[in-house]
Design a protein around this motif. Sequence first.
Motif, PDB file in Angstrom:
ATOM      1  N   LEU A  17       0.806  -1.179  -0.072  1.00 19.86           N
ATOM      2  CA  LEU A  17       0.080  -0.082   0.052  1.00 19.86           C
ATOM      3  C   LEU A  17       0.798   1.283   0.055  1.00 19.86           C
ATOM      4  N   PHE A  18       1.928   1.179   0.788  1.00 21.36           N
ATOM      5  CA  PHE A  18       2.965   2.497   0.817  1.00 21.36           C
ATOM      6  C   PHE A  18       3.507   2.697  -0.444  1.00 21.36           C
ATOM      7  N   VAL A  19       4.072   1.601  -1.220  1.00 16.58           N
ATOM      8  CA  VAL A  19       4.477   1.901  -2.561  1.00 16.58           C
ATOM      9  C   VAL A  19       3.540   2.335  -3.626  1.00 16.58           C
ATOM     10  N   ASP A  20       2.283   1.501  -3.653  1.00 21.76           N
ATOM     11  CA  ASP A  20       1.442   1.619  -4.722  1.00 21.76           C
ATOM     12  C   ASP A  20       0.639   3.132  -4.480  1.00 21.76           C
ATOM     13  N   ALA A  21       0.508   3.449  -3.190  1.00 25.37           N
ATOM     14  CA  ALA A  21      -0.334   4.933  -3.145  1.00 25.37           C
ATOM     15  C   ALA A  21       0.728   5.839  -3.413  1.00 25.37           C
ATOM     16  N   ARG A  22       2.010   5.729  -3.331  1.00 27.95           N
ATOM     17  CA  ARG A  22       2.927   6.895  -3.652  1.00 27.95           C
ATOM     18  C   ARG A  22       2.912   6.894  -5.243  1.00 27.95           C
ATOM     19  N   LYS A  23       2.671   5.890  -5.934  1.00 26.87           N
ATOM     20  CA  LYS A  23       2.693   5.910  -7.341  1.00 26.87           C
ATOM     21  C   LYS A  23       1.405   6.568  -8.045  1.00 26.87           C
TER      22      LYS A  23
END
Length: 84
Positions: A17-23
């Motif tokens: 979630l952290f990585v995908d939300a940043r994208k």
Amino acid sequence: MEFSLSLIINVIITIYLFVDARKREKNSWVWGILGFLFGPIVLGIYYIQTGRKGLGWIIVILSILWFIFAVIFGIIGAVFGLFA
């Protein structure tokens, strides 16, 4: 040391979630913290919010059913524990 599969799953969900939300230009810290605290249900809600509604609803429904079964089996175990 105790092995906890649910903790590992929540950490994996948090990282995802952290990585995908940043994208997707969402608040990655909020989604990461919520993912760690509430696990798969937040993953489902995140998918619904980002347009992947089919997969999101499946995950939310399965998470709720899993929680209901856990509560029911916990109550049944407690009742049988009283009479044992």
